[in-house]
Design an enzyme around this catalytic site. Structure first.
Site, PDB file in Angstrom:
ATOM      1  N   GLU A  35      12.983 -10.728 -41.935  1.00  0.00           N
ATOM      2  CA  GLU A  35      13.810 -11.812 -41.392  1.00  0.00           C
ATOM      3  C   GLU A  35      13.400 -13.167 -41.948  1.00  0.00           C
ATOM      4  OE1 GLU A  35      16.492 -11.406 -40.008  1.00  0.00           O
ATOM      5  OE2 GLU A  35      16.382  -9.322 -39.394  1.00  0.00           O
ATOM      6  N   TYR A 118      17.456 -17.917 -34.495  1.00  0.00           N
ATOM      7  CA  TYR A 118      17.956 -16.698 -35.120  1.00  0.00           C
ATOM      8  C   TYR A 118      16.868 -15.630 -35.221  1.00  0.00           C
ATOM      9  CZ  TYR A 118      18.786 -13.218 -38.571  1.00  0.00           C
ATOM     10  OH  TYR A 118      18.839 -11.997 -39.179  1.00  0.00           O
ATOM     11  N   ASP A 136      23.642 -15.536 -36.885  1.00  0.00           N
ATOM     12  CA  ASP A 136      23.364 -16.106 -38.203  1.00  0.00           C
ATOM     13  C   ASP A 136      24.680 -16.597 -38.789  1.00  0.00           C
ATOM     14  OD1 ASP A 136      24.677 -13.789 -38.864  1.00  0.00           O
ATOM     15  OD2 ASP A 136      23.514 -13.476 -40.674  1.00  0.00           O
TER      16      ASP A 136
END
Length: 290
Positions: A35, A118, A136
DNA sequence: GATCCGTGGTC
DNA sequence: TGACCAAGGAT
């Protein structure tokens, strides 16, 4: 309005890319690393580096034991190298305060360096299966079109965006549904030329039903790159990434002709901790020449 | 909320 | 060919 869960999930099951951080054997640490790397960097460039990192640093404590310079060097040219520094710092916190286990709680994750709205929810959802809104740029675009009938998402507002997506989440399989919305935005509902003919929710898409109206929101200001500090910092750091030795300032001076901007950028890299000056006045990646 | 922070691929 | 775009975060 909502997006038909079954259509989206069925499409995802058939179409989803087989990415290593989506495999069941991938650890929460692997998800977190992915991520961070995927923030503003395309999948194709992330995947090989991610594989190297997980092999080299399979748990947070392994990365925490490395120097900052090693991590910045291994980050390579993924861009925004402060992310590497922040992930390294997060790894140290996870080792020291969380028993080397990536936290599952959104608020705890939000407290770690480099983890924002996020990423915290992406880890909670994808690594721990929690029902939390994961928003996102892909999800914002899909929702803007399919739900709100707009050509594109307006300016981001974390509070509004989270509530927006939260209302769409199914009770069961919310995490997979979130991954599916992201995949839909990445593969079908793309920014430039969406492949609407292949879209699983074509028939219920509010944007289609509205006749594909043009984007009506505020104009987005394009970011420049050429000639900016960002470019100069990148060039400076690339010199240090390319050598294991500490280098004299003259080696850095050759990358940019404007001395004022050059020095300003070198200074900002020092402030950010991406570059260190040795006792001898040479420059190097942090933690490798003390 | 606006701006800054890398890098490379695409049309 | 150059503007746009890519799983954001910090300030």
């Amino acid at each position: 309005m909502s997006l038909d869960t079954e259509l989206v999930l069925d499409w995802f099951a058939e179409t989803a890319r087989d990415l290593p951080w989506r495999r069941p054997e991938c650890t929460a640490w692997g998800v977190l690393v992915s991520e961070i790397m995927l923030q503003q960097t395309p999948v194709a460039r992330v995947e090989p580096i991610w594989r190297e990192w997980l092999e080299r640093w399979p748990v947070p404590s392994a990365m925490a034991a490395a120097s900052q310079g090693e991590v910045v060097r291994a980050w390579g040219k993924l861009g925004y190298p402060r992310r590497a520094l922040r992930l390294h710092a997060a790894a140290a916190v996870i080792e020291a305060e969380h028993d080397d286990v990536v936290p599952s709680d959104v608020d705890t994750l939000l407290g770690l360096p480099g983890i924002g709205a996020y990423t915290a929810r992406a880890v909670a959802a994808f690594a721990y299966g929690q029902k939390v809104p994961v928003v996102d740029t892909n999800v914002r675009r899909v929702v803007a079109r399919a739900v709100h009938g707009a050509a594109d998402a307006g300016p981001p507002s974390t509070t509004r965006d989270l509530a927006d997506v939260d209302a769409l989440l199914p009770e069961e399989g919310a995490a997979v549904y979130s991954a599916a919305l992201m995949e839909l935005g990445a593969l079908i509902c793309t920014a430039r030329a969406p492949k609407c003919a292949d879209c699983p929710v074509f028939g219920e898409c509010a944007w289609q039903i509205a006749g594909r109206p043009a984007y009506a929101g505020p104009v987005k200001v394009a970011q420049k790159f050429a000639g900016t500090d960002r470019q100069v910092r990148g060039l400076l750091l690339d010199v240090l990434r390319g050598t294991s030795e500490a280098v004299p300032k003259a080696k850095l001076d050759v990358v940019w002709s404007d001395a004022g901007q050059r020095d300003k950028c070198l200074h900002s890299l020092l402030v950010d901790g991406l570059v260190e000056q040795t006792a001898g006045g040479l420059f190097a990646l942090p933690g490798e020449h003390r």
